[in-house]
Write an enzyme that holds these catalytic residues in place. Structure first.
Site, PDB file in Angstrom:
ATOM      1  N   SER A  35       0.804  -1.229   0.000  1.00  0.00           N
ATOM      2  CA  SER A  35       0.000   0.000   0.000  1.00  0.00           C
ATOM      3  C   SER A  35       0.831   1.271   0.000  1.00  0.00           C
ATOM      4  CB  SER A  35      -0.865   0.069   1.270  1.00  0.00           C
ATOM      5  OG  SER A  35      -1.890  -0.866   1.214  1.00  0.00           O
ATOM      6  N   HIS A  66      -3.241   1.179  -5.155  1.00  0.00           N
ATOM      7  CA  HIS A  66      -2.261   0.186  -5.604  1.00  0.00           C
ATOM      8  C   HIS A  66      -2.147   0.265  -7.118  1.00  0.00           C
ATOM      9  CE1 HIS A  66      -2.475  -2.715  -1.934  1.00  0.00           C
ATOM     10  NE2 HIS A  66      -2.936  -1.524  -1.597  1.00  0.00           N
ATOM     11  N   HIS A  91      -4.503  -9.774  -3.605  1.00  0.00           N
ATOM     12  CA  HIS A  91      -4.923 -10.237  -2.279  1.00  0.00           C
ATOM     13  C   HIS A  91      -6.083 -11.215  -2.430  1.00  0.00           C
ATOM     14  CE1 HIS A  91      -3.456  -6.071  -1.918  1.00  0.00           C
ATOM     15  NE2 HIS A  91      -2.980  -6.414  -0.741  1.00  0.00           N
ATOM     16  N   TYR A  93      -8.599 -11.268  -0.637  1.00  0.00           N
ATOM     17  CA  TYR A  93      -9.871 -10.576  -0.391  1.00  0.00           C
ATOM     18  C   TYR A  93     -10.441  -9.906  -1.636  1.00  0.00           C
ATOM     19  CZ  TYR A  93      -7.070  -6.262   0.187  1.00  0.00           C
ATOM     20  OH  TYR A  93      -6.221  -5.221   0.001  1.00  0.00           O
ATOM     21  N   GLU A  94      -9.614  -9.747  -2.678  1.00  0.00           N
ATOM     22  CA  GLU A  94     -10.137  -9.186  -3.934  1.00  0.00           C
ATOM     23  C   GLU A  94     -10.862 -10.258  -4.742  1.00  0.00           C
ATOM     24  OE1 GLU A  94      -7.153  -6.418  -5.995  1.00  0.00           O
ATOM     25  OE2 GLU A  94      -5.910  -7.655  -4.695  1.00  0.00           O
ATOM     26  N   ALA A 121       1.617  -2.717   4.489  1.00  0.00           N
ATOM     27  CA  ALA A 121       1.099  -1.847   5.540  1.00  0.00           C
ATOM     28  C   ALA A 121       0.436  -2.754   6.560  1.00  0.00           C
ATOM     29  CB  ALA A 121       0.079  -0.874   4.959  1.00  0.00           C
ATOM     30  N   MET A 225      -3.247  -8.084   5.859  1.00  0.00           N
ATOM     31  CA  MET A 225      -4.056  -8.937   4.973  1.00  0.00           C
ATOM     32  C   MET A 225      -3.282  -9.434   3.756  1.00  0.00           C
ATOM     33  SD  MET A 225      -7.450  -6.560   4.891  1.00  0.00           S
ATOM     34  CE  MET A 225      -8.006  -5.672   6.366  1.00  0.00           C
ATOM     35  N   SER A 226      -1.956  -9.418   3.824  1.00  0.00           N
ATOM     36  CA  SER A 226      -1.187  -9.779   2.622  1.00  0.00           C
ATOM     37  C   SER A 226       0.058 -10.570   3.008  1.00  0.00           C
ATOM     38  CB  SER A 226      -0.768  -8.497   1.889  1.00  0.00           C
ATOM     39  OG  SER A 226       0.189  -7.789   2.650  1.00  0.00           O
ATOM     40  N   ASN A 249      -1.270   2.238  11.538  1.00  0.00           N
ATOM     41  CA  ASN A 249      -2.302   2.551  12.535  1.00  0.00           C
ATOM     42  C   ASN A 249      -2.213   1.551  13.683  1.00  0.00           C
ATOM     43  OD1 ASN A 249      -3.566   0.872  10.117  1.00  0.00           O
ATOM     44  ND2 ASN A 249      -4.504   0.204  12.025  1.00  0.00           N
ATOM     45  N   HIS A 283      -8.916   3.188   5.564  1.00  0.00           N
ATOM     46  CA  HIS A 283      -7.933   2.900   4.511  1.00  0.00           C
ATOM     47  C   HIS A 283      -7.164   4.172   4.149  1.00  0.00           C
ATOM     48  CE1 HIS A 283      -6.003   0.797   1.264  1.00  0.00           C
ATOM     49  NE2 HIS A 283      -6.585   1.498   0.316  1.00  0.00           N
TER      50      HIS A 283
HETATM   51 CL1  6GU Z   1      -5.638  -2.635  11.740  1.00  0.00          CL
HETATM   52  N1  6GU Z   1      -5.684  -4.744  10.280  1.00  0.00           N
HETATM   53  C1  6GU Z   1      -5.404  -5.445   9.208  1.00  0.00           C
HETATM   54  N2  6GU Z   1      -5.877  -6.691   9.147  1.00  0.00           N
HETATM   55  N3  6GU Z   1      -4.678  -4.994   8.187  1.00  0.00           N
HETATM   56  C2  6GU Z   1      -4.216  -3.745   8.275  1.00  0.00           C
HETATM   57  C3  6GU Z   1      -4.472  -2.947   9.363  1.00  0.00           C
HETATM   58  C4  6GU Z   1      -5.232  -3.505  10.385  1.00  0.00           C
HETATM   59  N4  6GU Z   1      -3.877  -1.747   9.160  1.00  0.00           N
HETATM   60  C5  6GU Z   1      -3.270  -1.802   7.991  1.00  0.00           C
HETATM   61  N5  6GU Z   1      -3.464  -3.013   7.442  1.00  0.00           N
END
Ligand code: 6GU
Length: 311
Positions: A35, A66, A91, A93-94, A121, A225-226, A249, A283
């Protein structure tokens, strides 16, 4: 059942090689940009960009922010090292099958790549790892892998692949050393980098507070998630792997769940009660921190290439 692995690499390799000059045809390092981290392409020289849609077998990445292309070029000082970078990744999830997610890594291996550097990220679960930190990953927890969502499920596609791949040595010690040496060369403050364990979740939903608490308690430092499918395929292809997660975050983990009953009881009794604010991850904030720290991430990868050239 697992989606069928893509086993015919011929058309893909031909399509790529036909678009590259001789000196870019054998990249040594593969880089996967997460990201907002595709700015790495600016540090490459003699760049050749090939859009995913022009590469047989590649999917199309659909996430906002992306890109969707392979960049070939020379990285580092002097003559530089030929590298290939994925600008944008696939990903699960896509809706991409896991075999599509890992296909580019298998292509990189067949182009001659030996080392893969993956960036992403991630959300921090560890109060000692603040937003903006780059976490050098030393281990992972992949709940999807443990429960039947593993890119290596299915018949073996090469006699060179071990049937039961060990993962205790998944994250290359020599590459991790180079990252910390690179940080030292760049005179980054000690706090710029941390080491930790990545939890892979499928997404696309962010964690509930209880899920965040769960992942923290089982030993994860960051969550995302990756990356993990690519790590597994890279290890199966006998590549060395390093992963850098940029913390964009904090995962929302309140100490105590909000009690609506207590709030109603207080209201009825005419008492004041503190109501914790509801926090949500966005996001946009993930992309914003990515933008701010992309420069450091870029310099680190470039410096690692320099250190490799010096070896
Ligand atoms: Cl908080 N969770 C997940 N699963 N992926 C992230 C995220 C959080 N922040 C960036 N990517």
């Amino acid at each position: 059942a697992p989606d069928a692995a893509i086993t015919n690499f011929g058309p893909t390799l031909e399509a790529i090689r036909s678009k590259l000059p001789e000196k870019l045809q054998n990249p040594q390092i593969g880089i996967i940009c997460g990201s907002g981290l595709s700015g790495l392409v600016d540090t490459l020289r003699e760049v050749e960009i090939i859009q995913y849609e022009d590469i047989p077998g590649f999917g199309k990445s659909t996430v906002l922010g992306h890109k969707s292309a392979l960049a070939f070029g020379l990285l580092g000082s002097g003559d530089g090292l030929p590298v290939v970078a994925m600008l944008g990744r696939f990903h699960p999830y896509e809706g991409h099958g896991l075999s599509t997610v890992v296909f580019p890594v298998r292509v990189m291996a067949r182009l001659g790549v030996k080392d893969v550097i993956i960036t992403n990220a991630a959300g921090s679960l560890n109060p000692d790892i603040p937003v903006g930190t780059i976490v050098v990953i030393n281990d992972h927890i992949a709940l999807p892998n443990l429960t039947g969502m593993n890119p290596l499920l299915g018949p073996q596609t090469s006699p060179d692949h071990p049937r039961f791949l060990p993962l205790s040595d998944a994250y290359s010690v020599p590459l991790r050393r180079l990252i910390f040496l690179a940080a030292n060369k760049l005179q980054l403050p000690q706090s710029a980098l941390a080491e930790g364990t990545y939890a892979w979740v499928s997404g696309p939903t962010y964690e509930t507070p209880a899920e965040g608490r769960f992942l923290r308690r089982v030993g994860a430092d960051v969550v995302g998630m990756s990356t993990i499918p690519e790590v597994l395929a890279a290890r199966e292809e006998r590549l060395n792997v390093a992963v850098m997660s940029l913390v964009t975050n904090f995962v929302v983990i309140p100490e105590k769940a909000r009690s609506i009953r207590a709030e109603v009881d207080a209201e009825i009794a005419g008492r004041e009660i503190e109501k914790p604010p509801v926090q949500v991850v966005s996001h946009e904030e993930v992309l914003e921190i990515g933008k701010q720290k992309a420069e450091v991430m870029k310099q680190l990868v470039q410096q690692v290439a320099d250190l490799k050239l010096a070896q």
